[in-house]
Design a protein around this motif. Structure first.
Motif, PDB file in Angstrom:
ATOM      1  N   MET A 239      -3.392   6.269 -10.856  1.00 14.44           N
ATOM      2  CA  MET A 239      -3.739   6.614  -9.479  1.00 14.44           C
ATOM      3  C   MET A 239      -3.351   8.057  -9.158  1.00 14.44           C
ATOM      4  SD  MET A 239      -5.087   3.871  -8.144  1.00 14.44           S
ATOM      5  CE  MET A 239      -4.954   4.101  -6.367  1.00 14.44           C
ATOM      6  N   ASN A 240      -3.955   8.568  -8.096  1.00 16.24           N
ATOM      7  CA  ASN A 240      -3.647   9.904  -7.600  1.00 16.24           C
ATOM      8  C   ASN A 240      -3.478   9.792  -6.084  1.00 16.24           C
ATOM      9  OD1 ASN A 240      -3.148  12.611  -7.902  1.00 16.24           O
ATOM     10  ND2 ASN A 240      -5.283  13.217  -7.974  1.00 16.24           N
TER      11      ASN A 240
ATOM     12  N   CYS B  17       1.156  16.878  -0.192  1.00 18.32           N
ATOM     13  CA  CYS B  17       1.960  16.272  -1.234  1.00 18.32           C
ATOM     14  C   CYS B  17       1.057  15.461  -2.162  1.00 18.32           C
ATOM     15  CB  CYS B  17       3.002  15.360  -0.579  1.00 18.32           C
ATOM     16  SG  CYS B  17       3.983  14.386  -1.699  1.00 18.32           S
ATOM     17  N   ASN B  18       1.385  15.439  -3.432  1.00 12.94           N
ATOM     18  CA  ASN B  18       0.594  14.704  -4.411  1.00 12.94           C
ATOM     19  C   ASN B  18       1.508  14.003  -5.400  1.00 12.94           C
ATOM     20  OD1 ASN B  18      -0.595  15.161  -7.486  1.00 12.94           O
ATOM     21  ND2 ASN B  18      -2.091  14.301  -6.076  1.00 12.94           N
ATOM     22  N   ILE B  19       1.193  12.756  -5.676  1.00 10.68           N
ATOM     23  CA  ILE B  19       1.873  12.023  -6.746  1.00 10.68           C
ATOM     24  C   ILE B  19       0.794  11.454  -7.659  1.00 10.68           C
ATOM     25  CG2 ILE B  19       3.302  10.047  -7.372  1.00 10.68           C
ATOM     26  CD1 ILE B  19       4.883  10.443  -4.834  1.00 10.68           C
ATOM     27  N   GLU B  20       0.879  11.818  -8.922  1.00  7.84           N
ATOM     28  CA  GLU B  20      -0.083  11.352  -9.908  1.00  7.84           C
ATOM     29  C   GLU B  20       0.594  10.355 -10.837  1.00  7.84           C
ATOM     30  OE1 GLU B  20      -2.083  14.438 -12.084  1.00  7.84           O
ATOM     31  OE2 GLU B  20      -2.617  13.080 -13.700  1.00  7.84           O
TER      32      GLU B  20
ATOM     33  N   GLN C 242       0.845  -1.186   0.000  1.00  6.79           N
ATOM     34  CA  GLN C 242       0.000   0.000   0.000  1.00  6.79           C
ATOM     35  C   GLN C 242       0.882   1.238   0.000  1.00  6.79           C
ATOM     36  OE1 GLN C 242      -2.908   0.006   3.076  1.00  6.79           O
ATOM     37  NE2 GLN C 242      -3.706   2.012   2.580  1.00  6.79           N
ATOM     38  N   VAL C 243       0.556   2.187  -0.836  1.00  5.17           N
ATOM     39  CA  VAL C 243       1.357   3.391  -0.967  1.00  5.17           C
ATOM     40  C   VAL C 243       0.955   4.415   0.076  1.00  5.17           C
ATOM     41  CG1 VAL C 243       1.879   5.349  -2.467  1.00  5.17           C
ATOM     42  CG2 VAL C 243       1.749   3.037  -3.430  1.00  5.17           C
ATOM     43  N   GLN C 244       1.940   5.009   0.719  1.00  7.41           N
ATOM     44  CA  GLN C 244       1.710   6.115   1.649  1.00  7.41           C
ATOM     45  C   GLN C 244       2.678   7.232   1.331  1.00  7.41           C
ATOM     46  OE1 GLN C 244       1.992   4.372   5.628  1.00  7.41           O
ATOM     47  NE2 GLN C 244      -0.220   4.586   5.821  1.00  7.41           N
ATOM     48  N   LEU C 245       2.198   8.460   1.439  1.00  7.76           N
ATOM     49  CA  LEU C 245       3.041   9.642   1.291  1.00  7.76           C
ATOM     50  C   LEU C 245       3.158  10.292   2.658  1.00  7.76           C
ATOM     51  CD1 LEU C 245       1.632  11.254  -1.999  1.00  7.76           C
ATOM     52  CD2 LEU C 245       3.269   9.382  -1.713  1.00  7.76           C
ATOM     53  N   VAL C 246       4.385  10.460   3.121  1.00  5.97           N
ATOM     54  CA  VAL C 246       4.617  11.022   4.444  1.00  5.97           C
ATOM     55  C   VAL C 246       5.326  12.355   4.303  1.00  5.97           C
ATOM     56  CG1 VAL C 246       5.704  10.676   6.680  1.00  5.97           C
ATOM     57  CG2 VAL C 246       4.755   8.715   5.429  1.00  5.97           C
TER      58      VAL C 246
ATOM     59  N   GLY D 131       4.834   4.425 -13.122  1.00  2.20           N
ATOM     60  CA  GLY D 131       4.189   5.311 -14.088  1.00  2.20           C
ATOM     61  C   GLY D 131       3.879   6.696 -13.550  1.00  2.20           C
ATOM     62  N   ILE D 132       4.853   7.275 -12.827  1.00  2.00           N
ATOM     63  CA  ILE D 132       4.622   8.605 -12.247  1.00  2.00           C
ATOM     64  C   ILE D 132       4.537   9.650 -13.353  1.00  2.00           C
ATOM     65  CG2 ILE D 132       5.580  10.417 -10.801  1.00  2.00           C
ATOM     66  CD1 ILE D 132       6.739   8.258  -9.009  1.00  2.00           C
TER      67      ILE D 132
END
Length: 115
Positions: free
Chosen positions: A102-103, A95-98, A1-5, A30-31
């Motif tokens: 996914m977003n 923070c955002n990674i697209e 599972q992806v988490q942005l900290v 695929g960023i």
């Protein structure tokens, strides 16, 4: 599972600087872009800065010349160097990674600019 900290928020006086960091855990493929948004009380979330997969950068008009976005690709980390901070920069920064499919969003970090 992806988490942005996210980290690096806090209280700073006008004219001061802060550096925000956002590190992703988990596998992300695929960023398309990595970026920062902010939301002040009573206002909509707005783009602060983004860096596209090819390396080009985009900034909100209110932060151009003061903020700099950068990234560490191997570690999937994005930074926001904020200089010459103003009271109107006070907000929760996200923070955002697209990616292609996914977003992802971080939990937000508070930045308060006040004397």
């Amino acid at each position: 599972q992806v988490q942005l900290v996210e980290s690096g928020g806090g209280l700073v006086q006008p004219g001061g600087s802060l550096r925000l960091s956002c590190a992703a855990s988990g596998s992300i493929f695929g960023i398309r872009s990595m970026g920062w948004y902010r939301q002040a009380p009573g206002k909509e979330r707005e783009l602060v800065a983004a860096i596209i997969s090819g390396g080009s950068t985009h900034y909100g008009d209110s932060v151009k010349g003061r903020f700099t976005i950068s990234r560490d690709n191997p570690n999937i980390t994005v930074y926001l160097q904020m200089n010459s901070l103003k009271p109107e920069d006070t907000a929760v920064y996200y923070c955002n990674i697209e990616t292609v499919t996914m977003n992802y969003w971080g939990q937000g970090t508070q930045v308060t600019v006040s004397s």
